[in-house]
Every structure is written in structure tokens, then in C-alpha cells.
Design a protein around this motif. Sequence first.
Motif, short mmCIF file in Angstrom:
data_model
loop_
_atom_site.label_atom_id
_atom_site.label_comp_id
_atom_site.label_asym_id
_atom_site.label_seq_id
_atom_site.Cartn_x
_atom_site.Cartn_y
_atom_site.Cartn_z
N ALA A 116 0.84 -1.20 0.00
CA ALA A 116 0.00 0.00 0.00
C ALA A 116 0.87 1.25 0.00
O ALA A 116 0.56 2.23 -0.68
CB ALA A 116 -0.93 0.00 1.21
N LEU A 117 1.97 1.22 0.74
CA LEU A 117 2.86 2.39 0.79
C LEU A 117 3.52 2.66 -0.56
O LEU A 117 3.79 3.81 -0.91
CB LEU A 117 3.90 2.23 1.89
N GLU A 118 3.75 1.60 -1.35
CA GLU A 118 4.27 1.80 -2.71
C GLU A 118 3.26 2.58 -3.55
O GLU A 118 3.62 3.50 -4.28
CB GLU A 118 4.55 0.45 -3.37
N ARG A 119 2.00 2.24 -3.44
CA ARG A 119 0.94 2.96 -4.16
C ARG A 119 0.80 4.37 -3.62
O ARG A 119 0.54 5.32 -4.37
CB ARG A 119 -0.41 2.24 -4.05
N MET A 120 0.97 4.51 -2.31
CA MET A 120 0.84 5.83 -1.68
C MET A 120 1.92 6.78 -2.19
O MET A 120 1.66 7.98 -2.37
CB MET A 120 0.92 5.69 -0.16
N ALA A 121 3.10 6.28 -2.46
CA ALA A 121 4.17 7.12 -3.00
C ALA A 121 3.77 7.69 -4.37
O ALA A 121 4.02 8.86 -4.66
CB ALA A 121 5.47 6.34 -3.10
N VAL A 122 3.12 6.88 -5.18
CA VAL A 122 2.63 7.32 -6.49
C VAL A 122 1.55 8.38 -6.30
O VAL A 122 1.56 9.43 -6.96
CB VAL A 122 2.10 6.12 -7.30
N PHE A 123 0.62 8.13 -5.38
CA PHE A 123 -0.45 9.09 -5.09
C PHE A 123 0.12 10.40 -4.56
O PHE A 123 -0.29 11.48 -5.00
CB PHE A 123 -1.42 8.49 -4.07
N ASP A 124 1.06 10.32 -3.64
CA ASP A 124 1.64 11.53 -3.05
C ASP A 124 2.35 12.38 -4.10
O ASP A 124 2.25 13.61 -4.07
CB ASP A 124 2.61 11.17 -1.91
N ALA A 125 3.04 11.75 -5.04
CA ALA A 125 3.70 12.50 -6.12
C ALA A 125 2.65 13.20 -6.98
O ALA A 125 2.82 14.37 -7.36
CB ALA A 125 4.57 11.57 -6.96
N TRP A 126 1.57 12.50 -7.28
CA TRP A 126 0.47 13.09 -8.06
C TRP A 126 -0.13 14.27 -7.30
O TRP A 126 -0.36 15.34 -7.86
CB TRP A 126 -0.58 12.03 -8.36
N ALA A 127 -0.40 14.08 -6.00
CA ALA A 127 -1.01 15.15 -5.18
C ALA A 127 -0.07 16.35 -5.08
O ALA A 127 -0.53 17.50 -5.11
CB ALA A 127 -1.35 14.61 -3.79
N ALA A 128 1.22 16.12 -4.98
CA ALA A 128 2.18 17.23 -4.92
C ALA A 128 2.18 18.03 -6.22
O ALA A 128 2.29 19.25 -6.22
CB ALA A 128 3.58 16.71 -4.61
N ASP A 133 -12.95 9.96 -12.17
CA ASP A 133 -11.73 9.17 -12.05
C ASP A 133 -10.64 9.75 -12.92
O ASP A 133 -10.90 10.28 -14.00
CB ASP A 133 -11.98 7.73 -12.50
N THR A 134 -9.42 9.60 -12.44
CA THR A 134 -8.25 9.95 -13.24
C THR A 134 -7.20 8.86 -13.04
O THR A 134 -7.03 8.36 -11.92
CB THR A 134 -7.70 11.35 -12.90
N ILE A 135 -6.55 8.48 -14.11
CA ILE A 135 -5.50 7.47 -14.04
C ILE A 135 -4.22 8.15 -13.57
O ILE A 135 -3.80 9.17 -14.13
CB ILE A 135 -5.26 6.81 -15.42
N VAL A 136 -3.61 7.57 -12.55
CA VAL A 136 -2.37 8.11 -12.01
C VAL A 136 -1.16 7.36 -12.58
O VAL A 136 -0.17 7.95 -12.96
CB VAL A 136 -2.37 8.06 -10.46
N GLU A 137 -1.29 6.03 -12.63
CA GLU A 137 -0.21 5.20 -13.15
C GLU A 137 -0.80 3.85 -13.54
O GLU A 137 -1.44 3.20 -12.72
CB GLU A 137 0.87 5.01 -12.07
N ALA A 138 -0.56 3.44 -14.79
CA ALA A 138 -1.10 2.17 -15.31
C ALA A 138 -2.59 2.09 -15.01
O ALA A 138 -3.35 2.93 -15.48
CB ALA A 138 -0.32 1.00 -14.76
N SER A 139 -3.02 1.15 -14.17
CA SER A 139 -4.45 1.03 -13.85
C SER A 139 -4.80 1.63 -12.49
O SER A 139 -5.93 1.50 -12.02
CB SER A 139 -4.88 -0.44 -13.89
N PHE A 140 -3.84 2.28 -11.85
CA PHE A 140 -4.07 2.88 -10.53
C PHE A 140 -4.70 4.26 -10.70
O PHE A 140 -4.19 5.10 -11.43
CB PHE A 140 -2.75 2.98 -9.77
#
Length: 167
Positions: free
Chosen positions: A12-24, A141-148
Motif C-alpha cells: 500500500a505504501l508503494e501505491r501511496m508514494a505514487v499518489f503523493d507525487a500526483w497530489a504534490a 476518475d483519473t489514471i495516475v499510473e497504469a491502472s491505478f
Amino acid sequence: MMESTGVFFSRALERMAVFDAWAAKYAPQAIADHICYKCESADEFEAIRKLFETESAFIYQSIISNRRIAIVKFLQPIPSALGEIWFLELSDQKPDGSQASEFDHIEMYPTAGSMDDLAASLESKSVIVEKIVRPHHTTFDTIVEASFKVRIEPEPLVTKIVRDEMK
């Protein structure tokens, strides 16, 4: 399959890093509500649910769109750029069998205005946002990375559950 809650949180923390970069990058005026994990089988759903039976504050399960959905409140939150995430939405396999095992999305809701306003704000920053109309609710919805994905909802999931399901 997840062997332990430790493995679950590590992934989950791996996915959170992707989300956090998007949010930043896009600075949405929103609060992160929950993370969703979709299961490819009933066996996987039951195994993950069982992992959290003794390592969660509560589990609420319902049938939505002809499949089981369990809402798990963590004992400790997952930190994110848009606030602490206290909940997991655990989704059983869809009736059509089309679902793969994966962290599918993080849901967030606006801190001010409507979800339409939040979607428009993101679109003004060149984020591709798709309005998804489902029988039980509408999201953006918005795609952040691949299917995430990042999914915009109007309110916290627990608020919706209390209002609509615990009447």
C-alpha cells in the motif's frame, strides 16, 4: 496473495508514494479518504479479510453491485499527502470475473465545493478526468499510473455507508 498485514501495508505504501507525487504535482483541494484493493477471487477476498479480523478497529461488509465489499478501519493510518487514510475498501471479484488483484484506487473528497468543482479544478491543470456514472453512485476518475486511479467522491465513504446502509 497477501501473506500478512505487514506485506499489505508495504505494498500500500508503494501505491501511496505514487499518489503523493500526483497530489504534490496537482495540489487538489481534497482529503484522501480510503484505498481500494480489488481481489481476483473469493478465496483472496476471504484471506485478506481474515488478516484484518484481528488487526483492525472494525470491518463492515455489504453487497454492492452483486459482490461483497468490506470496509476495514485500520488500527494505524496510512499517511498521505492529503491526510491520513484510515480505511480500506476490499472488493470481492466482480460477477463477470474481470477483476485482477491490485490496489485499484485512492478515493478523495473535496475540502470545499462539490466533486464537480474539484474535477473542474483538476481539468484546469491538464488532468484528464472522466465522469463515471454507476447504478449506485457517480464519481470522477483519473489514471495516475497504469491502472491505478484517483477517484473523486462527494463525501467520505463511511458517511455514505451510515446514511445509505445503516438506516
